[in-house]
Design an enzyme around this catalytic site. Sequence first.
Site, mmCIF file in Angstrom:
data_model
loop_
_atom_site.group_PDB
_atom_site.id
_atom_site.type_symbol
_atom_site.label_atom_id
_atom_site.label_comp_id
_atom_site.label_asym_id
_atom_site.label_seq_id
_atom_site.Cartn_x
_atom_site.Cartn_y
_atom_site.Cartn_z
ATOM 1 N N CYS A 1 -4.519 -42.150 19.734
ATOM 2 C CA CYS A 1 -5.802 -41.445 19.778
ATOM 3 C C CYS A 1 -6.942 -42.345 19.316
ATOM 4 O O CYS A 1 -8.105 -41.971 19.420
ATOM 5 C CB CYS A 1 -5.735 -40.175 18.947
ATOM 6 S SG CYS A 1 -4.451 -39.056 19.507
ATOM 7 N N CYS B 1 -7.076 -26.492 15.162
ATOM 8 C CA CYS B 1 -6.648 -27.544 16.088
ATOM 9 C C CYS B 1 -7.716 -27.782 17.151
ATOM 10 O O CYS B 1 -8.348 -26.840 17.617
ATOM 11 C CB CYS B 1 -5.357 -27.141 16.794
ATOM 12 S SG CYS B 1 -4.044 -26.676 15.662
ATOM 13 N N LYS C 1 -12.805 -31.007 17.819
ATOM 14 C CA LYS C 1 -12.485 -29.580 17.731
ATOM 15 C C LYS C 1 -13.049 -28.798 18.910
ATOM 16 O O LYS C 1 -12.316 -28.093 19.599
ATOM 17 C CB LYS C 1 -13.047 -29.014 16.418
ATOM 18 C CG LYS C 1 -12.904 -27.505 16.277
ATOM 19 C CD LYS C 1 -11.468 -27.107 16.009
ATOM 20 C CE LYS C 1 -11.191 -25.629 16.214
ATOM 21 N NZ LYS C 1 -10.899 -25.293 17.615
ATOM 22 N N HIS D 1 -10.510 -33.175 23.117
ATOM 23 C CA HIS D 1 -9.910 -34.446 22.726
ATOM 24 C C HIS D 1 -8.944 -34.966 23.783
ATOM 25 O O HIS D 1 -7.733 -34.848 23.652
ATOM 26 C CB HIS D 1 -9.202 -34.282 21.375
ATOM 27 C CG HIS D 1 -8.565 -35.532 20.862
ATOM 28 N ND1 HIS D 1 -9.060 -36.789 21.123
ATOM 29 C CD2 HIS D 1 -7.444 -35.734 20.108
ATOM 30 C CE1 HIS D 1 -8.282 -37.696 20.547
ATOM 31 N NE2 HIS D 1 -7.293 -37.080 19.946
#
Lengths: 471, 405, 405
Positions: free
Chosen positions: B85, B213, B341, B345
């Site tokens: 990431c 998440c 958030k 992502h």
Amino acid sequence: MVGIVSYGAYIPIYRLSREAIGSMWMKSLGKGEKAVANADEDSLTMGVEAVLDCLNGMDRTKVDALYFATDSPPYVEKQSASIIRAAADLREDMLTMDVAHSLRGGSTALKAAFDAVKAGSASTAMVVASDSRVPAPNSDLEASLGDGAAAFMIGDTDVAVNVLGSYHLSSEFIDVWKKPSDTYMQSWEDRFVRDEGYMKVVPQTVMGLFKKLEIDPKEVAKAAFYGPDARTHAAMGKAMGLNPDQIHAPLFDSVGNTGTAQAPMTLVSVLEQAKPGDKILFANYGDGADAFMLQATDNITKIRNKRGIKGHLASKMMLPNYGKYVEIRDLMEWEQGRRPSRRSSLPVIWRERQHLFPLYGQKCKTCNSIQYPKQRICMYCQTKDNFDLIRLSDKTGSVFTFSMDQRAMEVVLPKVFSVVNLDGGGRFYSVMTDRDTTKIEVGMKVEMTFRIQLEGSGLYNYFWRVRPIRC
Amino acid sequence: MESLKDKVAIVGMGCTPFGEFWDKDPVDLIVDAATEAYEDAGVTSKDIQAAWVGYTSQDTAMTGIILASALQLQFIPVTRVENACGTGAETFRGAALGLASKTYDVVLALGWEKMKDAGFGGIGQAYPGKWHPVYGAAPEVGGAVARYALAATKYFSRYGLSPEEGKRLLAQISVKSHYNGSRNPKAMLRNRITVEQVMNAPIIAWPLGLFDCCGVCDGASAAIMCRTEDAWHFRPNGDFITIKASAIACGPGWGKERMNYEYTTWEETEAAAKQAYAMAGITNPRKELSLAEVHDCFSVAEMIAVESMGICEKGHAKDDIDSGAWEQGGEIPINVSGGLKAFGHPAGASGGREVYEFYKQFQGKAEDSSRQLKDVKMGLAHNQGGHPGNFVCGITIIGEPPSRS
Amino acid sequence: MAESIRDKVAIIGMGCPAWGERWDADIFDLITEASFAAFDDAGIGPNQIDAAWLGYYVNDFATTGLVLSQTLQLQQIPITRVENGCASGSECIRGAAYGLASKQYDLVLALGYEKLKDTGFGGLVTSGAPGKVYPMYAAEQGAAPGRYAMAATAYFRKYGLSKEEGKRTLAKISVKSHRNGARNPRAHLRREITVEQVMNAPIIAWPLGLFDCCGVTDGAAAAVMCRTEDVRKFAVNHPHDYITIKGFGIAASPGWGKERVDYDFTYWDATEAAAKQAFAQAGITNPRKELSLAEVHDCFSIAELIGVESMGICGYGQGKADVDSGAWEQEGEIPINISGGLKSFGHPIGASGAREVFEFYTQFQNRAEEPSRQLKDVKFGLAHNQGGFPGQFVCGITITGAPDV
């Protein structure tokens, strides 16, 4: 004299009540419960537990042979005893053997072990009997079959239970069977099996033993023998000429009929209470019968540092309903996972054998830090290739932090991930099993347990998990 | 050794909306982001001399060829970088080093990820570092949520927060991110949420729930870069930005096995911030930064990262969150974009997307005027891959170009 | 304006422990062995390294740069994973060179590795196609042998070689590689073979047989690098016998060769482009004369044949004449794959590009392990490394040479 020098046992933590089974199928099954292996357990892992219990306080380097008896081996081709040996960190230069295909395997293996020690081919041998037979849903057997294991160490010094003699009988009688393609075991009408099988073969063998050793049934302090249910078991004892108070009933209503492990577990239960000098009858059934006359020595009171039957029996968690039982015993076809399938690699498992099975970590010879998994360079001081091996599977530890994953690839959710600081040093990252999720907290004490970590590449991949200290 | 500060400029950027694009594949995402960046910089594919492409999943593509084949680039160097990431930050760094070494004059940095072709919610499993079939393999010892949840549990325990207090604290972070994201047209999740909704959402990995998440989504971001002396050619008005620092810190891992790992600090973020502040000459990030885009794949990730970068003292996030210091009008706006958030992502694209937020804010081009910050000088993009105890962190600091000499 | 990287960067230590089927070694072992061999060769310690570039291809056993820091316990330095398929090895050296040339770092590590023998089957893992994966279309159109075999067929037809002649030409290449590899103690396959053996070997993908294919191997190769002006500062062991980077070429093909009517499969277009870049940087105009050796990416015999032609070391269609005359043998005009090549030395994907440079490094230093392998008067070496398939390649070329030429 050759005899038993140590014993151990294992009962899985989960219990299913007959009431729960009855309410599923809308029938009355009476009181009582049975022990059910967790989703990450099988006969092999339970065998490891019993062996480790038996090894408590004993020198594991002296073991020269290991016999594993089961009717529910994880692999049809591939020895289980070798994996148990590795997990228990027994020596490599020893005999390992699986004894399968008969409920009598545990006692037959015991005979082989006695003979091996007597013949001098092994100074110390271990026998472990373990079963986790899955009964067909809604079958008569479902209420009675339970899971468990027992183990014995056989030797000729510091003997706690002498073997006075044994008698064996082979019979072509067919009662239960299972072909490799069968999901569940098959049987015949219970009345036939009872009348012509249990009631005849076992008493006949025991009588043969009494006659051979010139022992009167009255001399028997306790008898531990196989029986399919409480009523038949009692009737079998009567047929051997025993009074009810001489008969030590198997744990039909608390553990269930554990198959290959039943008579050995009953024997462990007897030994937990035996007094020096007690004569003990041990008899087992399956394609014939084995009968042994045993006698406890003064040493019997010195090996009571085991969890055994008593300890494990007291430590339990009830499955809330039949559905949880279906889940952990994998009794349904589930929704197909959409995530990529799990993989494994044999060269990796081979390379890491010392680190996977007996769970060896490393201790840096420069900075003394204990670390896992295997490193080439120390995590703490960066020294290269300078480690001693240190066994971590017998360590306890405390939870440093944890999380509970609801979506992990795992049968029993949530999957509890635990960072564990080991007592004596080292940190182990693990899955917590046999746990009550409402009681997990930072700082709680845990111990190691050998489990099926995953099924990948068509293999059972065994590894160590942690669980709250059981008892 | 020299600082990278101001050597390299970003003269054009593009960023697709982030979301669940069932109708778009990697080629669509790449072309859309690159086209916006080309047009913004006033260049075409033919001007690009080299490219760095970042993505993490090897199931949908491999190598740098994906970029060349999508954009029909003709035999130029295309390097695929991958740091999970944290891959986005690596594309910028690769491009910046290529420029600063003077091997190329105009380059493309592009990060993308197509996550919604997988067939399941959540993210796929990849284990940073070495894969181990039994011990370390991600599905066996936890995907991202469970790993970050370990840090939340420990943070609560260490700072004496009850699970209720801890969860409420994290909930406030998510509420802020959604509020910011709701006003950002390119964001994935544009609904506002309440603390109660967050608290009552289904648990994913205790103590983290659904609203702790980030969104799993598809997207791409791109930048056209050159050496700063050439930037005026592309943007004569000087409305480009320069790289003040590009730092990467790869931890040794083993946090979950090392007795001295606390789970309440991101060590790699600490190290990367130190590198980056030194390069950029920043001594008081809380004062000097106009905004920080922080890698908030989970609410707890934002909280601990802000502390680890020294923007807030360790253990004092609660004060900041309660006082609103990280809100748009606060002392230091954190994730004014909506963050991972709410903006979403797509793993390889986030690092570039964070820089894009600063770029637009600096140019005064925030799409919704209520989102526009004032007096934007210096921004930080924090991007990390891996799991607590096993991170690779990339920090890119960008800012106003030096005056023309 | 851009300038050549020529002589800016030096390689001061290399490591390449013997390759093979390393059932006993995991990724950590491969990385540790190669990197420490390089550290020891350079005379430095791991804690002196400022940054690292890591090349590997298979995502199943590791992701990110963390695998390197995890193995060597490196503490919070930047580690970038680069991936360009089978050309990942070139990319790690190139990334390291830019990091140095941009003056961001002073001493860096470039390492390529691959662990291929943990999969449970022979041959390569099929991770999909380079570029975008088309589930029905391209992904199922053949793994590497089948893809390269198309080029062999096309080559035979274009130059009028009968199947027998064509296979015999390729066989001679494999025989040469094995002869070279047999004398290289680090090589995977160390026995000599005959043309008849190659001709009669089982067919893998017509016209390519078993002996047209390289070894599937575990291995790693590492280089310690610094700026040339710092050689005396860091290279205590190599103040004089170090090598410098003369040029890099990286070319990613747009990748539509097998769909474009103007591609005939008899040349590697990405190799042509990369060679052009690299020769320009290195100042090489006549590679056949100027190069002391070339290590060519011969994952298949046909790959060497076409690779040599595409770099202009041999005229198009003239490969057969060269092979017949022995021009590529050790004593010939230009030794090709004196190491044994991928064919015989083995091909752990991410490691091969760095291993090719290692061959030049060793030859330059007169350290060929077996004297009969040692070339004389070694000045310039070329390492050709490519990922992908005919029509869809990314090619990396690294030219290294004596510091004083």
